[in-house]
Motif scaffolding. Structure first.
Motif, PDB file in Angstrom:
ATOM      1  N   LEU A 183     142.905  27.711  15.702  1.00 37.85           N
ATOM      2  CA  LEU A 183     143.668  27.994  16.925  1.00 37.85           C
ATOM      3  C   LEU A 183     144.758  26.950  17.101  1.00 37.85           C
ATOM      4  N   GLU A 184     145.923  27.421  17.409  1.00 34.95           N
ATOM      5  CA  GLU A 184     147.039  26.509  17.658  1.00 34.95           C
ATOM      6  C   GLU A 184     147.555  26.731  19.079  1.00 34.95           C
ATOM      7  N   LEU A 185     147.935  25.635  19.683  1.00 36.58           N
ATOM      8  CA  LEU A 185     148.511  25.699  21.031  1.00 36.58           C
ATOM      9  C   LEU A 185     149.991  25.990  20.894  1.00 36.58           C
ATOM     10  N   ILE A 186     150.435  27.038  21.536  1.00 33.88           N
ATOM     11  CA  ILE A 186     151.850  27.412  21.479  1.00 33.88           C
ATOM     12  C   ILE A 186     152.497  26.942  22.776  1.00 33.88           C
ATOM     13  N   ARG A 187     153.460  26.105  22.657  1.00 39.79           N
ATOM     14  CA  ARG A 187     154.187  25.582  23.821  1.00 39.79           C
ATOM     15  C   ARG A 187     155.442  26.414  24.052  1.00 39.79           C
ATOM     16  N   PRO A 188     155.803  26.580  25.361  1.00 44.35           N
ATOM     17  CA  PRO A 188     157.048  27.323  25.614  1.00 44.35           C
ATOM     18  C   PRO A 188     158.230  26.555  25.035  1.00 44.35           C
ATOM     19  N   SER A 189     159.184  27.301  24.612  1.00 50.63           N
ATOM     20  CA  SER A 189     160.315  26.676  23.936  1.00 50.63           C
ATOM     21  C   SER A 189     161.325  26.044  24.892  1.00 50.63           C
ATOM     22  N   GLY A 190     161.489  26.541  26.123  1.00 48.95           N
ATOM     23  CA  GLY A 190     162.500  26.001  27.044  1.00 48.95           C
ATOM     24  C   GLY A 190     161.861  25.294  28.221  1.00 48.95           C
ATOM     25  N   PRO A 191     162.699  24.709  29.108  1.00 52.52           N
ATOM     26  CA  PRO A 191     162.147  24.061  30.297  1.00 52.52           C
ATOM     27  C   PRO A 191     161.487  25.109  31.205  1.00 52.52           C
ATOM     28  N   ARG A 192     160.407  24.689  31.841  1.00 57.93           N
ATOM     29  CA  ARG A 192     159.654  25.587  32.710  1.00 57.93           C
ATOM     30  C   ARG A 192     160.373  25.745  34.050  1.00 57.93           C
ATOM     31  N   GLU A 193     160.513  26.970  34.532  1.00 61.16           N
ATOM     32  CA  GLU A 193     161.205  27.238  35.801  1.00 61.16           C
ATOM     33  C   GLU A 193     160.216  27.090  36.942  1.00 61.16           C
ATOM     34  N   ARG A 194     160.619  26.371  37.983  1.00 65.34           N
ATOM     35  CA  ARG A 194     159.751  26.112  39.130  1.00 65.34           C
ATOM     36  C   ARG A 194     160.015  27.160  40.209  1.00 65.34           C
ATOM     37  N   ASN A 195     158.948  27.639  40.853  1.00 66.95           N
ATOM     38  CA  ASN A 195     159.064  28.607  41.943  1.00 66.95           C
ATOM     39  C   ASN A 195     159.174  27.826  43.254  1.00 66.95           C
ATOM     40  N   TRP A 196     160.344  27.779  43.851  1.00 66.32           N
ATOM     41  CA  TRP A 196     160.617  27.003  45.064  1.00 66.32           C
ATOM     42  C   TRP A 196     160.315  27.774  46.344  1.00 66.32           C
ATOM     43  N   LEU A 197     160.045  29.047  46.267  1.00 59.66           N
ATOM     44  CA  LEU A 197     159.837  29.870  47.455  1.00 59.66           C
ATOM     45  C   LEU A 197     158.673  29.374  48.323  1.00 59.66           C
ATOM     46  N   PRO A 198     157.479  29.098  47.781  1.00 55.61           N
ATOM     47  CA  PRO A 198     156.401  28.609  48.654  1.00 55.61           C
ATOM     48  C   PRO A 198     156.731  27.289  49.347  1.00 55.61           C
ATOM     49  N   LEU A 199     157.412  26.395  48.649  1.00 54.52           N
ATOM     50  CA  LEU A 199     157.791  25.114  49.243  1.00 54.52           C
ATOM     51  C   LEU A 199     158.798  25.319  50.379  1.00 54.52           C
ATOM     52  N   ALA A 200     159.759  26.208  50.189  1.00 56.03           N
ATOM     53  CA  ALA A 200     160.757  26.477  51.232  1.00 56.03           C
ATOM     54  C   ALA A 200     160.100  27.124  52.454  1.00 56.03           C
ATOM     55  N   VAL A 201     159.177  28.045  52.245  1.00 56.83           N
ATOM     56  CA  VAL A 201     158.485  28.691  53.355  1.00 56.83           C
ATOM     57  C   VAL A 201     157.647  27.672  54.127  1.00 56.83           C
ATOM     58  N   ALA A 202     156.934  26.807  53.427  1.00 59.53           N
ATOM     59  CA  ALA A 202     156.121  25.776  54.088  1.00 59.53           C
ATOM     60  C   ALA A 202     156.993  24.828  54.903  1.00 59.53           C
ATOM     61  N   ALA A 203     158.132  24.408  54.356  1.00 61.55           N
ATOM     62  CA  ALA A 203     159.039  23.520  55.080  1.00 61.55           C
ATOM     63  C   ALA A 203     159.575  24.199  56.339  1.00 61.55           C
ATOM     64  N   ALA A 204     159.921  25.479  56.236  1.00 56.01           N
ATOM     65  CA  ALA A 204     160.426  26.204  57.400  1.00 56.01           C
ATOM     66  C   ALA A 204     159.350  26.322  58.483  1.00 56.01           C
ATOM     67  N   VAL A 205     158.102  26.564  58.082  1.00 61.06           N
ATOM     68  CA  VAL A 205     157.007  26.677  59.048  1.00 61.06           C
ATOM     69  C   VAL A 205     156.789  25.346  59.761  1.00 61.06           C
ATOM     70  N   VAL A 206     156.834  24.232  59.023  1.00 60.90           N
ATOM     71  CA  VAL A 206     156.646  22.910  59.629  1.00 60.90           C
ATOM     72  C   VAL A 206     157.776  22.613  60.621  1.00 60.90           C
ATOM     73  N   ILE A 207     159.004  22.933  60.277  1.00 59.80           N
ATOM     74  CA  ILE A 207     160.146  22.677  61.164  1.00 59.80           C
ATOM     75  C   ILE A 207     160.032  23.525  62.441  1.00 59.80           C
ATOM     76  N   VAL A 208     159.677  24.776  62.306  1.00 60.82           N
ATOM     77  CA  VAL A 208     159.533  25.647  63.481  1.00 60.82           C
ATOM     78  C   VAL A 208     158.384  25.152  64.362  1.00 60.82           C
ATOM     79  N   ALA A 209     157.260  24.784  63.755  1.00 61.51           N
ATOM     80  CA  ALA A 209     156.119  24.297  64.535  1.00 61.51           C
ATOM     81  C   ALA A 209     156.472  23.014  65.279  1.00 61.51           C
ATOM     82  N   ALA A 210     157.162  22.090  64.626  1.00 60.30           N
ATOM     83  CA  ALA A 210     157.559  20.838  65.273  1.00 60.30           C
ATOM     84  C   ALA A 210     158.514  21.114  66.440  1.00 60.30           C
ATOM     85  N   THR A 211     159.435  22.035  66.260  1.00 63.01           N
ATOM     86  CA  THR A 211     160.373  22.385  67.326  1.00 63.01           C
ATOM     87  C   THR A 211     159.633  22.986  68.519  1.00 63.01           C
TER      88      THR A 211
END
Length: 175
Positions: free
Chosen positions: A7-35
Motif C-alpha cells: 500500500l502506498e500513500l498518495i498525496r494530493p498534487s496541489g495545495p489543499r483548498e480551505r473551506n472558509w464558509l463555516p469560519l465566516a458564518v461563525a464570525a458573523a454569528v459572534v458579531i451579531v450576538a455581541a451587538t
C-alpha cells in the motif's frame, strides 16, 4: 502463504483548498450576538443620570416631605449587592403629583459627594409576596395623599460612608 499488497500513500498534487464558509458564518454569528448583548444591556440601564450638585430643587419640593427612611441591601444573582432606600412621601400641596425625580447624594467620610444619582421616584405597589414598585404616574399622589416609596441602586460607590444619602426633589410633574 500470500504476501499483503503493497500500500502506498498518495498525496494530493496541489495545495489543499480551505473551506472558509463555516469560519465566516461563525464570525458573523459572534458579531451579531455581541451587538445584541450590548444593545440589550444599554436598553436595560436604569433611568438614572447625574445632575449637578448645585441643581435647584423644584418649587413644589417643600410640599413633598420624606419620612421614615430605611435602607437595606440584598445580594443579586451576579454576586453583587443591591441597595434599597425606602421611605414615605406625603403630598401636602394643592396639586396632584404625577411624577417626582430625586437627586440622591451619597457622601464619603470627608463629607464630599462620592456618588450623585438622579432617579424617578417609584411608589411601592404591593409588599407580598415581594415588594413591587410602580412610577408615580401609575398612582398619582393627590393633595393630602401619602405613599411608601423605594429607590433602587444597583451599585453604590465603595467610598460611601454608609450614612443615609441626601435626597433632593429636583423635578415634580403635577396636574
Amino acid at each position: 502463504m500470500s504476501t499483503p499488497p503493497n500500500l502506498e500513500l498518495i498525496r494530493p498534487s496541489g495545495p489543499r483548498e480551505r473551506n472558509w464558509l463555516p469560519l465566516a458564518v461563525a464570525a458573523a454569528v459572534v458579531i451579531v450576538a455581541a451587538t445584541v448583548v450590548v444593545l440589550v444591556l444599554e436598553h436595560r440601564k436604569p433611568a438614572a443620570s447625574v445632575t449637578p450638585i448645585s441643581a435647584a430643587t423644584d418649587s413644589y419640593a417643600g410640599s413633598l416631605p420624606f419620612t421614615n427612611l430605611a435602607m437595606s441591601e440584598s445580594a443579586n444573582l451576579a454576586g453583587g449587592k443591591v441597595t434599597y432606600l425606602d421611605g414615605h412621601i406625603a403630598n401636602q400641596g394643592t396639586r396632584t403629583v404625577t411624577g417626582v425625580s430625586v437627586q440622591v447624594l451619597f457622601r464619603n467620610y470627608a463629607h464630599e459627594v462620592a456618588q450623585n444619582e438622579t432617579q424617578p421616584l417609584k411608589l411601592i405597589r404591593m409588599r407580598d409576596p415581594y415588594i413591587d414598585v410602580e412610577p408615580v404616574s401609575a398612582a398619582p399622589l393627590k393633595p393630602g395623599g401619602e405613599q411608601d416609596f423605594r429607590l433602587i441602586f444597583d451599585a453604590v460607590s465603595p467610598d460611601w460612608d454608609g450614612a443615609y444619602p441626601e435626597l433632593r426633589v429636583i423635578h415634580v410633574d403635577t396636574n
